[in-house]
Write a protein that holds these residues in place. Structure first.
Motif, mmCIF file in Angstrom:
data_model
loop_
_atom_site.group_PDB
_atom_site.id
_atom_site.type_symbol
_atom_site.label_atom_id
_atom_site.label_comp_id
_atom_site.label_asym_id
_atom_site.label_seq_id
_atom_site.Cartn_x
_atom_site.Cartn_y
_atom_site.Cartn_z
ATOM 1 N N ILE A 149 -7.514 9.041 -11.634
ATOM 2 C CA ILE A 149 -6.617 10.188 -11.735
ATOM 3 C C ILE A 149 -5.484 9.791 -12.667
ATOM 4 N N ILE A 150 -5.414 10.440 -13.827
ATOM 5 C CA ILE A 150 -4.439 10.095 -14.855
ATOM 6 C C ILE A 150 -3.362 11.170 -14.908
ATOM 7 N N ASP A 151 -2.100 10.748 -14.772
ATOM 8 C CA ASP A 151 -0.978 11.662 -14.942
ATOM 9 C C ASP A 151 -0.764 11.855 -16.447
ATOM 10 N N VAL A 152 -0.891 13.084 -16.922
ATOM 11 C CA VAL A 152 -0.833 13.321 -18.368
ATOM 12 C C VAL A 152 0.530 12.963 -18.939
ATOM 13 N N ALA A 153 1.612 13.286 -18.234
ATOM 14 C CA ALA A 153 2.955 13.052 -18.761
ATOM 15 C C ALA A 153 3.285 11.564 -18.855
ATOM 16 N N SER A 154 2.995 10.822 -17.785
ATOM 17 C CA SER A 154 3.373 9.398 -17.740
ATOM 18 C C SER A 154 2.251 8.461 -18.161
ATOM 19 N N ARG A 155 1.025 8.965 -18.171
ATOM 20 C CA ARG A 155 -0.189 8.182 -18.446
ATOM 21 C C ARG A 155 -0.411 7.085 -17.399
ATOM 22 N N SER A 156 0.141 7.282 -16.230
ATOM 23 C CA SER A 156 -0.143 6.364 -15.124
ATOM 24 C C SER A 156 -1.498 6.696 -14.524
ATOM 25 N N VAL A 157 -2.188 5.684 -13.976
ATOM 26 C CA VAL A 157 -3.542 5.852 -13.457
ATOM 27 C C VAL A 157 -3.612 5.404 -12.011
ATOM 28 N N SER A 158 -4.184 6.254 -11.172
ATOM 29 C CA SER A 158 -4.497 5.858 -9.798
ATOM 30 C C SER A 158 -6.000 5.986 -9.598
ATOM 31 N N THR A 159 -6.515 5.290 -8.587
ATOM 32 C CA THR A 159 -7.959 5.267 -8.378
ATOM 33 C C THR A 159 -8.309 5.795 -6.999
ATOM 34 N N ALA A 160 -9.220 6.743 -6.954
ATOM 35 C CA ALA A 160 -9.753 7.254 -5.688
ATOM 36 C C ALA A 160 -11.045 6.503 -5.396
ATOM 37 N N SER A 161 -10.993 5.674 -4.372
ATOM 38 C CA SER A 161 -12.150 4.860 -4.005
ATOM 39 C C SER A 161 -13.072 5.617 -3.054
ATOM 40 N N LEU A 162 -14.348 5.237 -3.065
ATOM 41 C CA LEU A 162 -15.326 5.830 -2.160
ATOM 42 C C LEU A 162 -15.538 4.965 -0.919
ATOM 43 N N SER A 163 -14.859 3.868 -0.841
ATOM 44 C CA SER A 163 -15.013 2.957 0.296
ATOM 45 C C SER A 163 -14.378 3.533 1.557
ATOM 46 N N GLY A 164 -15.123 3.516 2.645
ATOM 47 C CA GLY A 164 -14.598 3.944 3.938
ATOM 48 C C GLY A 164 -14.447 5.437 4.106
ATOM 49 N N VAL A 165 -14.934 6.237 3.170
ATOM 50 C CA VAL A 165 -14.810 7.697 3.274
ATOM 51 C C VAL A 165 -15.851 8.219 4.253
ATOM 52 N N PRO A 166 -15.467 9.083 5.193
ATOM 53 C CA PRO A 166 -16.441 9.630 6.155
ATOM 54 C C PRO A 166 -17.589 10.338 5.445
ATOM 55 N N GLN A 167 -18.809 10.117 5.929
ATOM 56 C CA GLN A 167 -19.996 10.738 5.354
ATOM 57 C C GLN A 167 -20.615 11.680 6.383
ATOM 58 N N ILE A 168 -20.970 12.885 5.942
ATOM 59 C CA ILE A 168 -21.605 13.843 6.838
ATOM 60 C C ILE A 168 -22.867 14.400 6.189
ATOM 61 N N ASN A 169 -23.740 14.917 7.006
ATOM 62 C CA ASN A 169 -24.980 15.573 6.564
ATOM 63 C C ASN A 169 -25.930 14.657 5.813
ATOM 64 N N GLY A 170 -25.899 13.371 6.124
ATOM 65 C CA GLY A 170 -26.924 12.479 5.588
ATOM 66 C C GLY A 170 -26.811 12.176 4.114
ATOM 67 N N VAL A 171 -25.775 11.452 3.704
ATOM 68 C CA VAL A 171 -25.631 10.997 2.326
ATOM 69 C C VAL A 171 -26.715 9.981 2.024
ATOM 70 N N ARG A 172 -27.418 10.158 0.916
ATOM 71 C CA ARG A 172 -28.522 9.275 0.548
ATOM 72 C C ARG A 172 -27.975 8.061 -0.207
ATOM 73 N N SER A 173 -27.788 6.962 0.476
ATOM 74 C CA SER A 173 -27.314 5.745 -0.183
ATOM 75 C C SER A 173 -27.576 4.551 0.718
ATOM 76 N N ALA A 174 -27.978 3.451 0.102
ATOM 77 C CA ALA A 174 -28.207 2.225 0.861
ATOM 78 C C ALA A 174 -26.932 1.395 0.952
ATOM 79 N N THR A 175 -26.159 1.370 -0.128
ATOM 80 C CA THR A 175 -24.910 0.608 -0.169
ATOM 81 C C THR A 175 -23.842 1.428 -0.867
ATOM 82 N N LEU A 176 -22.602 0.983 -0.761
ATOM 83 C CA LEU A 176 -21.494 1.670 -1.427
ATOM 84 C C LEU A 176 -21.710 1.709 -2.933
ATOM 85 N N ALA A 177 -22.304 0.664 -3.487
ATOM 86 C CA ALA A 177 -22.532 0.612 -4.938
ATOM 87 C C ALA A 177 -23.519 1.678 -5.397
ATOM 88 N N ASP A 178 -24.308 2.235 -4.471
ATOM 89 C CA ASP A 178 -25.265 3.278 -4.837
ATOM 90 C C ASP A 178 -24.614 4.659 -4.966
#
Length: 479
Positions: A163-192
């Protein structure tokens, strides 16, 4: 002249058991090709428009080509080969953001900014591995980047969204680690779990991120900068009415029949819009195996004793079991509510129409069919129109649907580009009171511009021509 979709409407009405009178109630959008230009030495992939300079920005692996909307002529070419491979571009308020994968694709990539008027570089930021898609939020304050993080050379980085702030050009990262999964996400590992494409709500507070290989969509809260949940999209039952498909690729004919196969939707492109006071998102259900294709095989190599017609279909080795064949892709596009509940699917209409037009490729029957890949939305005369690009037809094909009422979307027409192949990027836009669709075709390396107009309205065509003339006049004054 604007082409009218009357003939196709008749055929589709017959195919789906409705009368022509019913089909004719669907608002018609005429289309006409204005120009097409070849991307010499490249592959046209993603296209966006800059209405301030009346130009199209088209990605090639090593450069950005800036084309005149008026006639497709090359205004400038920006060489970025020194930084890696270009994957995506997005333009907003005179600023272009370009996603560039590092020469070693598992390393951190960059987003590079350019002033669309001067074409001068305007800085860059570092993002995640393999930035595959970039988009501005509707309010123009942020740039979102889908960092796919595909494995290569024994390295498998985690996917994320920058997520890049256009004015300041600062960057934050939204990680997928630990996010609740519902309805059967097809993945063996987080890297998938690999972000592919991003759509943003009209109020710029939420993003919907396709996780193609995982058959899921990530819900991203832009106020907190974090994912709230990952929603599995389930499967499509090809034995149900309206879902019949052809799974045999060796007879040279299109023969759709109900089959005991389920399809993973696995969308590529996604777009969001508002209807009935709610946010919906539209997905092009292409289907995709993992980068190393370790999870796909012919059905006969996974399950023994299958009938001949079932043996060649490509299935998921992870999801398929005896008596339950699971293939890749929905051979369709779908509309979902903001919670990930499906409210509409196009069934098998995309393939029926492609066959009627003589552009269905039977050689793809065993593996994902027409492969709906791109999607762009545009409001025309108060109606929301979806444009769905089909990657695997024998000529470039873009389906048009009226999706104003999400649960009752209706087919309008199919745009066919006779000298184009494999539409990768779509951009529908309004300029000077007229409507257009730009298409970048990866295999034919062409970029094509279409004029769009409601029909029958002769005065609309006159307005379109006048609008395009104004574009040309502005361009001449600028030169």
């Amino acid at each position: 002249m604007i082409r009218k979709p009357l003939a196709t409407a008749v055929v589709v009405a017959a195919a789906f058991g409705c009368s022509f009178a019913q089909a004719a109630t669907t608002p018609s959008i005429g289309w006409s090709q204005l120009w097409s230009t070849s991307e010499a030495g490249g592959a046209a992939e993603i296209v966006d428009v800059d209405t301030l300079t009346n130009t199209l920005w088209v990605t090639n692996p090593d450069r950005i080509d800036v084309l005149s909307v008026t006639d497709g002529s090359l205004v400038s070419s920006i060489d970025l080969s020194a930084f890696g491979t270009i994957n995506s571009v997005s333009v907003k308020n005179g600023l272009a953001a370009v996603a560039v994968a590092a020469p070693t694709v598992t390393d951190a990539g960059t987003v590079r900014f350019f002033n669309t008027t001067t074409l001068a570089a305007d800085g860059f930021v570092t993002v995640g591995a393999l930035p595959d898609m970039v988009t501005f939020t509707p309010d123009g304050t942020r740039v979102l980047v889908a960092n796919e993080g595909e494995p290569a050379g024994g390295v498998d980085p985690f996917g994320s969204v920058s997520i890049i702030d256009v004015a300041s050009r600062s960057v934050s990262t939204a990680s997928l680690s630990g996010v609740p999964q519902i309805n059967g996400v097809r993945s063996a590992t987080l890297a998938d779990i690999e972000p592919e494409y991003i759509a943003v709500s009209a109020d710029s507070t939420r993003a919907f991120v396709t996780l193609q290989e995982a058959n899921a969509v990530g819900m991203l809260d832009l106020n907190s900068g974090s994912f709230t949940q990952l929603v599995g999209l389930g499967t499509k039952d090809f034995s149900q009415p309206g879902n019949a498909i052809d799974i045999y690729d060796k007879d040279g004919v299109y023969n759709p029949v109900p089959v005991n196969v389920r399809g993973l939707y696995q969308p590529d492109a996604i777009a969001a819009y508002e209807a009935n006071g709610q946010t919906y998102f539209v997905t092009a259900n292409e289907g995709d195996a993992r980068a190393d294709e370790s999870d796909e095989a012919r059905a006969k190599d996974v399950v023994s004793g299958l009938p001949t017609e079932y043996q060649r279909i490509t299935v998921s080795t992870i999801d398929t079991t005896a008596g339950d064949l699971v293939a890749f892709g929905g051979r369709s596009f779908s509309i979902w509510d903001e919670n990930g509940n499906q409210v509409f699917d196009s069934g098998n209409m995309l393939e029926i129409v492609a066959n009627d037009l003589g552009i269905y490729d039977d050689g793809r029957s065993d593996n994902k069919g027409v492969e709906a890949e791109g999607v762009s939305l545009l409001e025309i005369d108060g109606r929301t129109i979806a444009f769905i690009g089909l990657e695997r037809t024998t000529e470039s094909a873009i389906a048009m649907y009226d999706i104003t009422d999400p649960a009752n979307a209706s087919f309008i027409d199919m745009i066919v580009g006779a000298n184009d192949l494999s539409p990768e990027g779509l951009k529908a836009f309004k300029m000077n009171g007229s409507y257009f669709l730009a298409v970048s075709n990866e295999v034919s390396s062409t970029t094509t511009l279409y004029a769009l107009a409601p029909v029958p309205e002769p005065e609309t065509w006159a307005m379109l021509v006048a609008g395009l003339g104004l574009v040309g006049a502005v361009a001449r004054r600028r030169r």
